[in-house]
Scaffold this active site. Structure first.
Site, PDB file in Angstrom:
ATOM      1  CG  HIS A  95      38.497  88.831  45.495  1.00  0.00           C
ATOM      2  ND1 HIS A  95      39.697  88.572  46.530  1.00  0.00           N
ATOM      3  CD2 HIS A  95      37.663  89.711  45.959  1.00  0.00           C
ATOM      4  CE1 HIS A  95      39.310  89.527  47.505  1.00  0.00           C
ATOM      5  NE2 HIS A  95      38.267  89.861  47.382  1.00  0.00           N
ATOM      6  CG  HIS A 103      38.161  79.932  50.947  1.00  0.00           C
ATOM      7  ND1 HIS A 103      38.915  80.606  52.147  1.00  0.00           N
ATOM      8  CD2 HIS A 103      39.021  79.218  50.605  1.00  0.00           C
ATOM      9  CE1 HIS A 103      40.064  80.412  51.965  1.00  0.00           C
ATOM     10  NE2 HIS A 103      40.314  79.269  51.100  1.00  0.00           N
ATOM     11  CG  HIS A 153      34.048  80.699  54.574  1.00  0.00           C
ATOM     12  ND1 HIS A 153      34.768  79.905  54.824  1.00  0.00           N
ATOM     13  CD2 HIS A 153      34.556  81.922  54.327  1.00  0.00           C
ATOM     14  CE1 HIS A 153      36.238  80.248  54.639  1.00  0.00           C
ATOM     15  NE2 HIS A 153      36.177  81.541  54.262  1.00  0.00           N
TER      16      HIS A 153
END
Length: 433
Positions: A288, A331, A367
């Site tokens: 990603h 992250h 998060h």
């Protein structure tokens, strides 16, 4: 595919251009900015959005040719009814999420309906950002300008007609509008009520990001930004002019409309952009990519590559990465992230994050996808699929965002936000790779 521009209004296409527009033929002076006598008996006035000596590529200024100069006004008086204070609440490192804010019960115009959510700067500083949610159920009958910063409007419900000094913009959900610092405007509702998000940019004016190795095309293409053509109001009678100055509302009464610019030329302009025209970039192999590939607009700092504010979207897109955990990864970030949702669902949150809602992940707040999303992403048989009918966005900033007192006391603050990660299991097995 995207819809065609509304035929009712005309626009000028491009970003960062030196535009020119006149509502009457010959209203623009030729060969100079401030002639002894301007055409049609107009007054020449300069609106500066940057310092005089900025580099030409960053200079923002517009010459206005108007029926009456802006200096023609009486003393401003502080309004008795003030906006909700943007006073910052208690310091908290916690992840926060809000359900959608309710529409107002009382008649409320655009500038009365701002709810301060988070900020990282006092209004007098030429840096930082303040973020609001706006709600309105009646059109403005007065005119407003914001001395504190540039405004980025992100409608979530309800169409807006924005009459500015340079002309008229109409925006709807999935479009955005940007109003330069100090430009006078009036917001009229095209539906019964409206709600959305505001980023008040106290720093360098927004611009489209450099593309680097992406090349000369992609992301938000300059031709898709639309600036209004000249349109003026010639009226007599009382008009209230309100300004926001250091967070307070001050007003005076004019005997004419201040939206009386007959012609103009320059680069300090309002504009709109249709988010459906964003040319999304993504991987066609594995992993990603960083979310910076979704940047629509950025306000830079003096540190190369670090933004005062980025406006980032997560639009419909194909997911084709092989052997990859496809949702946004877990992250911890140097930057601070305020997210909103215009429509649909966000691919990292299965539940709880709704259109009109918001979330805040501060600097180094861990998060990522919630437990349900994570479980599906790990176990799914990978095949190309399209994330559709969605539009999430993020205001990302290098300075710490602190929630306002109103945001922390809001009934819409979700007390159980952390629970969306609580059931993430440990699947570690040292004997099985």
């Amino acid at each position: 595919m995207t819809r065609d521009t509304s035929p009712q209004l005309q626009y000028l296409s491009g970003f960062g251009n030196e535009f020119a527009s006149e509502a009457l033929p010959g209203a623009l002076p030729v060969g100079q900015n401030s002639p002894q006598k301007a055409p049609y008996g107009l007054y020449a006035e300069l609106l500066s959005g940057t310092a005089f000596t900025m580099t030409r590529s960053e200079l923002r200024r517009t010459w206005l040719y108007r029926i009456r100069p802006s200096a023609l006004h009486p003393r401003f008086e502080r309004l008795e009814r003030q906006p909700l204070t943007g006073a910052l609440g208690a310091i908290t490192p916690n992840r926060l999420r809000w359900s959608p804010q309710p529409m107002p019960a009382e008649p409320t115009d655009f500038i009365e309906g701002w709810l301060p959510m988070v900020a990282n700067s006092a209004s007098e500083k030429p840096a930082g950002v303040s973020i609001y949610i706006y709600r309105a159920n009646r059109s403005m009958e007065r005119v407003f300008f914001n001395a504190d910063g540039e405004l980025l409007l992100v409608p979530e419900q309800g169409r807006l007609r924005i009459a500015t000094e340079l002309g008229v913009l109409e925006v709807e959900p999935l479009e955005i509008a940007v109003i330069p610092r100090g430009m006078k405007f009036r917001v009229e509702l095209l539906d019964d009520q409206a709600r959305g998000y505001i980023a008040e940019n106290h720093g360098a004016p927004l611009r489209i990001p450099d593309l680097g190795p992406i090349g000369s095309n992609g992301l938000a293409n300059p031709r898709d930004f639309l600036t209004p053509v000249a349109h003026y109001e010639e009226t007599s009678g009382p008009v209230q002019l309100v300004q926001k100055f250091l967070g307070e509302h001050w007003a005076c009464e004019l005997q004419h409309s201040p939206l009386d610019v007959v012609a103009w030329h320059g680069s300090n302009v309002p504009y709109k952009y249709d988010l459906r025209r964003f040319n999304t970039i993504g991987t066609v192999s594995f992993d990603h990519p960083d979310p910076s590939i979704f940047t629509v607009l950025t306000s830079p700092t003096s540190v190369h590559g670090m933004a005062n504010m980025d406006f980032v979207i997560f639009p419909p897109r194909w997911m084709v990465a092989e052997n990859t955990f496809r949702p946004p990864w877990f992250h911890r970030n140097l930057m601070n992230e305020f997210m909103g949702l215009i429509q649909g669902a966000y691919d990292a949150k299965a539940e709880g994050f709704l259109p009109g809602g918001a979330s805040l992940h501060g600097v180094m707040s861990a998060h990522g996808p919630d437990a349900e999303t994570c479980d599906k992403a790990i176990s799914v048989d990978l095949a190309p699929h399209k994330i559709d009918n969605t539009m999430a966005f993020m205001f990302e900033t290098s300075q710490v965002l602190r929630p306002s007192r109103q945001a922390l006391e809001s009934p819409q603050l979700q007390a159980d936000y952390d629970s969306c990660w609580a059931t993430l299991p440990s699947t570690f097995n040292p004997n099985r790779r």
